[in-house]
Design a protein around this motif. Structure first.
Motif: not given
Length: 424
Positions: A137-139, A148-155, A193-211
Motif C-alpha cells: 500500500q501507499l503511505d 525523516y519523512i518517508s514515502l512507502n510505495q507499494p512493492a 492534501d494531508f501535508h502542508d508542503w509549503e511549511a518550512p520543515a518541508l522546504q525543498g521536499i515535495t511529494y514528487d521528490s520523495l517518489k
C-alpha cells in the motif's frame, strides 16, 4: 511509554519534562526530552479527520473502555450495536480482557475486523476483511524516533481482495450515501492534501521528490545544532514552558489528535495544574486491604520479538520470544513453593493467566513481570491483560497496565521447562 502506565503516570511525565526548564537545559543542544516527534511533521490532521463532520453530541468511548462499553457497565443509550476494528487487537492489548471478550460475545453486536490474520479479536468477528500489508500500500510514514519523512510505495500488488483502510472507508462511505468529494480522491491525492508542503520543515521536499528519493530529513536543524526551544517557542497557550499548565486547569483531557481531532466531550475531571505525586490505584502502600489478598505488583512491558501483538503468531518470532512466562523474584518464588519452569497461575479479582515461572533476581522482590503481546496461549487460554484494571491515569486517560496487584500460585501437577530467553 512505561511511565504513563499507572494512575500518576501523566503527572510523573509532566514533572520529568519540567526539569530541563527548571535548570535551563532547554537552551542547549540535547538539553531537553523527546517523545515521538510527530509534531515536527507538517501533517494536516484536520484535513485527515474532518472533525467538522462529527455531529454535536457525538459520544466518545475510549478504546480502553471497550469492555465496559460493550457489557453495559458504561451506560450508553442507545448501546453500541456495531463495531469496526482496524489497526487494533483490543482483546490482546486492551485492559480487562475477560470483560472485553464477554462484550464481543453479545448476540446483538455486529463486529467487523480488518486484519491480516485471525487475531484474538478477529475470532469474535461476524465478518473478517483482508487488509493490505505495508509492502502492498501507499503511505507516508509517521516516525516514532527520527526526523525523516518517508514515502512507502507499494512493492507488490495486494493479493486477492485485500485493500488498505482508506479504500475500506471509501466503500463504506459510498454504501452509506456520503457524496462529499473527499471520498473520490486516490490515496496519492490524499497524501498530497494531508501535508502542508509549503511549511518550512518541508522546504525543498515535495511529494514528487520523495517518489525519487524515498525519504528526506525535515528541515528542522541539524542534530549537532538543533535547539528548538532556545528562545522559548513552546506549543502552549502562553508560548512558555508552563510549570502550572493552563490547559490542565480545565480538567483532564486527551490531546485531540488521538481522538480524531474531536475536542468536545473531554473527560474534564479535576486535575492539578501543577505536576504532583498521585498514588497508584493498587499497591501495598495505597491499598493495603487489597494487598492482603494480592500482595504482588505486576508490570507487563512489550516483548522484544513482537511489535505489540504483531508477529506473535509467527513461528520464527515465537522461537525468539518463547511462551508467555512469568518472571518472579527468588524469595517470592520460595515463599510460594515455586521452582523454575513450573506452571504458575497469576490472578486477581478480574481474571487469571498462566505460564512457566522464570525465577530470577532481575525483577525486584514484590514484583512479577509478564510480557504483553502474546496471543491467548495454550497454558490458560488468556494473557496478561486479563488481570489489568480498566481505569485510566490522571492526565491523558491512558491505561494503567502497570498499576495492578496480583497473587501467584503454582499449578499443581503441571510443569513445563522454561525455554532459554534470548540475551539472558
Amino acid at each position: 511509554m512505561a511511565i504513563e502506565r499507572s494512575r500518576g503516570g501523566g503527572q510523573a511525565i509532566r514533572a520529568i519534562t519540567s526539569l530541563p526548564a527548571l535548570v535551563g537545559a532547554w537552551r542547549h543542544v540535547g538539553g531537553g526530552t523527546m517523545e515521538m516527534p510527530i509534531w515536527e511533521f507538517p501533517t494536516l490532521f484536520d484535513k485527515i479527520c474532518m472533525p467538522e463532520w462529527i455531529p454535536e453530541g457525538t459520544r466518545v468511548v475510549n478504546e480502553l473502555d471497550l469492555g465496559m462499553a460493550l457489557t453495559g457497565e458504561m451506560e450508553l443509550d442507545p448501546p453500541i450495536k456495531s463495531l469496526f476494528v482496524y489497526n487494533s487487537n483490543p482483546v490482546s492489548q486492551g485492559p480487562a480482557q475477560a470483560k472485553t471478550m464477554a462484550g464481543l460475545l453479545r448476540e446483538d453486536l455486529f463486529t467487523v475486523v480488518s486484519d491480516h490474520f485471525v487475531t484474538d479479536t478477529a475470532r469474535f468477528a461476524d465478518l473478517v476483511l483482508p487488509a493490505t500489508m505495508q509492502a502492498e500500500q501507499l503511505d507516508i510514514m509517521v516516525t516514532w524516533g527520527h526526523l525523516y519523512i518517508s514515502l512507502n510505495q507499494p512493492a507488490i500488488a495486494p493479493p486477492g481482495e485485500a485493500v488498505p483502510n482508506s479504500e475500506l472507508f471509501r466503500r463504506l462511505a459510498r454504501t452509506m450515501g456520503f457524496t462529499d468529494d473527499y471520498w473520490d480522491r486516490t490515496d496519492e491525492q490524499m497524501l498530497r492534501d494531508f501535508h502542508d508542503w509549503e511549511a518550512p520543515a518541508l522546504q525543498g521536499i515535495t511529494y514528487d521528490s520523495l517518489k525519487e528519493t524515498g525519504w528526506a530529513r525535515l528541515n528542522v536543524g541539524l542534530p549537532h545544532e538543533r535547539a528548538p526551544h532556545a528562545e522559548g517557542n513552546f506549543p502552549t497557550p502562553s508560548g512558555k514552558c508552563e510549570f502550572r499548565s493552563s490547559l490542565a486547569e480545565g480538567g483532564n483531557f486527551v490531546v485531540p489528535v488521538w481522538r480524531s481531532m474531536y475536542d468536545r466531550m473531554q473527560p474534564g475531571d479535576p486535575l492539578d495544574p501543577l505536576p504532583d505525586y498521585v498514588p497508584p490505584f493498587e499497591s501495598p502502600g495505597s491499598n493495603p486491604e487489597l494487598a492482603k489478598r494480592y500482595p504482588l505488583n505486576i508490570v507487563s512491558p512489550k516483548p522484544h520479538a513482537f511489535l505489540n501483538s504483531q508477529y506473535a503468531n509467527a513461528a520464527d518470532k515465537q522461537d525468539v520470544q518463547g511462551d508467555q512466562r512469568v518472571w518472579i523474584h527468588p524469595e517470592d518464588a520460595a515463599d510460594r513453593g515455586i521452582a523454575e519452569g513450573e506452571i504458575v497461575r497469576v490472578f486477581n479479582d478480574r481474571g487469571s493467566f498462566a505460564g512457566p515461572a522464570v525465577v530470577a533476581d532481575i525483577v525486584m522482590q514484590g514484583l512479577v513481570m509478564a510480557n504483553v503481546g502474546h496471543w491467548q496461549n495454550k497454558a490458560s487460554g488468556s494473557t496478561v491483560n486479563t488481570i489489568t484494571l480498566d481505569r485510566h491515569n490522571q492526565l491523558g486517560n491512558a491505561g494503567v497496565y502497570s498499576d495492578n496487584l496480583v497473587e501467584v500460585e503454582k499449578v499443581v501437577g503441571s510443569a513445563l521447562a522454561a525455554e532459554p530467553v534470548a540475551g539472558s
